[in-house]
Motif scaffolding. Sequence first.
Motif, PDB file in Angstrom:
ATOM      1  N   MET A 247      47.257  45.486  44.041  1.00 24.15           N
ATOM      2  CA  MET A 247      46.500  44.725  43.046  1.00 24.15           C
ATOM      3  C   MET A 247      45.826  43.501  43.645  1.00 24.15           C
ATOM      4  SD  MET A 247      49.261  42.722  40.614  1.00 24.15           S
ATOM      5  CE  MET A 247      48.025  41.718  39.764  1.00 24.15           C
ATOM      6  N   GLU A 248      46.191  43.124  44.884  1.00 23.57           N
ATOM      7  CA  GLU A 248      45.616  41.914  45.477  1.00 23.57           C
ATOM      8  C   GLU A 248      44.087  41.986  45.538  1.00 23.57           C
ATOM      9  OE1 GLU A 248      47.028  39.254  45.889  1.00 23.57           O
ATOM     10  OE2 GLU A 248      49.135  39.564  46.306  1.00 23.57           O
ATOM     11  N   GLU A 249      43.546  43.135  45.940  1.00 17.19           N
ATOM     12  CA  GLU A 249      42.092  43.243  46.072  1.00 17.19           C
ATOM     13  C   GLU A 249      41.379  43.220  44.723  1.00 17.19           C
ATOM     14  OE1 GLU A 249      41.608  47.917  47.068  1.00 17.19           O
ATOM     15  OE2 GLU A 249      43.274  46.825  48.002  1.00 17.19           O
ATOM     16  N   PHE A 250      42.128  43.503  43.633  1.00 14.69           N
ATOM     17  CA  PHE A 250      41.521  43.533  42.296  1.00 14.69           C
ATOM     18  C   PHE A 250      41.597  42.189  41.576  1.00 14.69           C
ATOM     19  CE2 PHE A 250      42.960  47.995  42.940  1.00 14.69           C
ATOM     20  CZ  PHE A 250      41.705  48.571  42.983  1.00 14.69           C
ATOM     21  N   ARG A 251      42.446  41.281  42.037  1.00 16.49           N
ATOM     22  CA  ARG A 251      42.584  39.993  41.344  1.00 16.49           C
ATOM     23  C   ARG A 251      41.248  39.258  41.226  1.00 16.49           C
ATOM     24  NH1 ARG A 251      48.008  37.803  40.861  1.00 16.49           N
ATOM     25  NH2 ARG A 251      49.551  39.088  41.956  1.00 16.49           N
ATOM     26  N   PRO A 252      40.573  38.958  42.356  1.00 17.79           N
ATOM     27  CA  PRO A 252      39.321  38.194  42.222  1.00 17.79           C
ATOM     28  C   PRO A 252      38.177  39.006  41.643  1.00 17.79           C
ATOM     29  CG  PRO A 252      39.751  38.724  44.530  1.00 17.79           C
ATOM     30  CD  PRO A 252      40.961  39.159  43.772  1.00 17.79           C
ATOM     31  N   ALA A 253      38.034  40.255  42.074  1.00 18.28           N
ATOM     32  CA  ALA A 253      36.854  41.036  41.711  1.00 18.28           C
ATOM     33  C   ALA A 253      36.905  41.586  40.295  1.00 18.28           C
ATOM     34  CB  ALA A 253      36.675  42.195  42.706  1.00 18.28           C
ATOM     35  N   VAL A 254      38.086  41.722  39.747  1.00 17.43           N
ATOM     36  CA  VAL A 254      38.219  42.288  38.396  1.00 17.43           C
ATOM     37  C   VAL A 254      38.735  41.229  37.416  1.00 17.43           C
ATOM     38  CG1 VAL A 254      39.316  44.070  36.990  1.00 17.43           C
ATOM     39  CG2 VAL A 254      38.584  44.605  39.319  1.00 17.43           C
ATOM     40  N   ALA A 255      39.932  40.703  37.662  1.00 20.09           N
ATOM     41  CA  ALA A 255      40.546  39.774  36.701  1.00 20.09           C
ATOM     42  C   ALA A 255      39.839  38.419  36.677  1.00 20.09           C
ATOM     43  CB  ALA A 255      42.025  39.601  37.029  1.00 20.09           C
ATOM     44  N   ASP A 256      39.683  37.788  37.843  1.00 20.98           N
ATOM     45  CA  ASP A 256      39.088  36.447  37.882  1.00 20.98           C
ATOM     46  C   ASP A 256      37.629  36.473  37.433  1.00 20.98           C
ATOM     47  OD1 ASP A 256      41.524  35.798  38.908  1.00 20.98           O
ATOM     48  OD2 ASP A 256      40.831  35.437  40.950  1.00 20.98           O
ATOM     49  N   ARG A 257      36.908  37.491  37.853  1.00 21.93           N
ATOM     50  CA  ARG A 257      35.496  37.590  37.465  1.00 21.93           C
ATOM     51  C   ARG A 257      35.354  37.730  35.954  1.00 21.93           C
ATOM     52  NH1 ARG A 257      30.963  41.500  40.321  1.00 21.93           N
ATOM     53  NH2 ARG A 257      29.193  40.843  39.029  1.00 21.93           N
ATOM     54  N   LEU A 258      36.221  38.542  35.347  1.00 20.05           N
ATOM     55  CA  LEU A 258      36.165  38.693  33.892  1.00 20.05           C
ATOM     56  C   LEU A 258      36.557  37.394  33.204  1.00 20.05           C
ATOM     57  CD1 LEU A 258      35.756  40.390  31.368  1.00 20.05           C
ATOM     58  CD2 LEU A 258      38.108  41.228  31.626  1.00 20.05           C
ATOM     59  N   ALA A 259      37.577  36.700  33.730  1.00 20.13           N
ATOM     60  CA  ALA A 259      37.995  35.426  33.141  1.00 20.13           C
ATOM     61  C   ALA A 259      36.849  34.417  33.154  1.00 20.13           C
ATOM     62  CB  ALA A 259      39.204  34.867  33.891  1.00 20.13           C
ATOM     63  N   LEU A 260      36.147  34.322  34.279  1.00 21.10           N
ATOM     64  CA  LEU A 260      35.026  33.388  34.379  1.00 21.10           C
ATOM     65  C   LEU A 260      33.907  33.754  33.402  1.00 21.10           C
ATOM     66  CD1 LEU A 260      34.862  32.959  38.255  1.00 21.10           C
ATOM     67  CD2 LEU A 260      35.436  31.169  36.587  1.00 21.10           C
ATOM     68  N   THR A 261      33.656  35.041  33.256  1.00 24.72           N
ATOM     69  CA  THR A 261      32.626  35.484  32.317  1.00 24.72           C
ATOM     70  C   THR A 261      32.985  35.088  30.887  1.00 24.72           C
ATOM     71  OG1 THR A 261      31.990  37.348  33.727  1.00 24.72           O
ATOM     72  CG2 THR A 261      31.420  37.500  31.398  1.00 24.72           C
ATOM     73  N   LEU A 262      34.228  35.354  30.502  1.00 31.11           N
ATOM     74  CA  LEU A 262      34.663  35.041  29.141  1.00 31.11           C
ATOM     75  C   LEU A 262      34.598  33.541  28.867  1.00 31.11           C
ATOM     76  CD1 LEU A 262      37.731  37.446  28.914  1.00 31.11           C
ATOM     77  CD2 LEU A 262      35.615  37.642  27.606  1.00 31.11           C
ATOM     78  N   ILE A 263      34.980  32.733  29.854  1.00 29.91           N
ATOM     79  CA  ILE A 263      34.998  31.285  29.666  1.00 29.91           C
ATOM     80  C   ILE A 263      33.576  30.721  29.662  1.00 29.91           C
ATOM     81  CG2 ILE A 263      35.680  29.092  30.704  1.00 29.91           C
ATOM     82  CD1 ILE A 263      38.197  30.556  31.765  1.00 29.91           C
ATOM     83  N   ASN A 264      32.805  31.065  30.683  1.00 29.55           N
ATOM     84  CA  ASN A 264      31.474  30.463  30.826  1.00 29.55           C
ATOM     85  C   ASN A 264      30.484  30.938  29.775  1.00 29.55           C
ATOM     86  OD1 ASN A 264      32.199  28.844  33.011  1.00 29.55           O
ATOM     87  ND2 ASN A 264      31.680  30.403  34.524  1.00 29.55           N
ATOM     88  N   ARG A 265      30.717  32.104  29.201  1.00 28.24           N
ATOM     89  CA  ARG A 265      29.872  32.569  28.095  1.00 28.24           C
ATOM     90  C   ARG A 265      30.437  32.139  26.738  1.00 28.24           C
ATOM     91  NH1 ARG A 265      28.236  38.796  29.878  1.00 28.24           N
ATOM     92  NH2 ARG A 265      26.976  38.209  31.718  1.00 28.24           N
TER      93      ARG A 265
END
Length: 341
Positions: A247-265
């Motif tokens: 799951m390490e490779e998916f943390r930034p590209a999947v989870a963190d990216r989605l979190a930033l999208t939800l927050i910044n939008r």
Amino acid sequence: MTELLNTLYVQTPGASLHLDGDTVRIALPEPDSPRRTLPLLRLESIVVLGNVNVSGPLLARCAQDGRAVVWMSRGGRFLCRLAGPLRGNVLLRHAQHLAHADPATRLPIARACVAGKIQNSRQLVLKSARDATTSKDSLRAIAADLEASLAAAGTAADIEVLMGVEGAAARAYFEALALMIRKDTGLSFPGRIKRPPTDPVNALLSFLYGLVRSGVHGACEQVGLDPYVGFLHGIRPGKPALALDLMEEFRPAVADRLALTLINRRQVGPGDFETMEGGAVQLTEEGRKTVLTAWQHNRQKERPHAVLGRRVALGLLPFVQARLMARTLRQELPGYLPWTA
């Protein structure tokens, strides 16, 4: 290729799930609630959060079909998983155990897991630097630090040194994550805080990491790997080391990216979180609904996969990577290749 099916998420307190022929019937606690059924054939898994009951007949049918049922806390912490009989070839698991015991085999796989995480972290920072109106120089400097960490990970002499490289890269990356959140969102990131998270951004990250972990864990079992014997993370009772590795490779590209999208939008904001007794912060029921809806939509998006030479739905990537890990352990590939965005 495995078909991307749906996952049923149920979080309404007091709801119950029942087997009704070849469908799952959802009973809500409110009187006169409409009858809701979904065909089991289209469900890959069922995830329940909090106080939700699952009937014995439905659990038995899911176990028979190989359909996972996952229990999570309302904050997104993984609790347990029912998946029926173990799958896969015992020779694959034996090869996995031998690889873990052999430092010459274990270290390159662990390096690849860390490299995938750092590379995807760096790509997210660079993308944010291109789009940013402020902090461009700071983000680019952190991206340069991550590039250096990427090189260091490739030459780490042992697991202990590699974990040190990964830790330093994570600290630098989370500094960048704080800069990637727009100041007008009403949210800020004080650094990674977990067990429990004490602010909204960490609560969102923990919730999404729980979803990623659940998917990767299931992919390991579906391919026939042992989720508890990893290469980067050490073996400990109850710790799914291989699931954590993958799951390490998916943390930034999947989870963190989605979190930033939800927050910044501003799809999620301060009002979507609640503070519990003791100071822990978690998503509200409405906040979880928003995040889960976005998560399901995100799983259907396709991303390029260098090894396969084509685009793959995000929801299928854990299965693809688990298969690549299995092929590596069978010595069908010269080494594990992480997915990079």
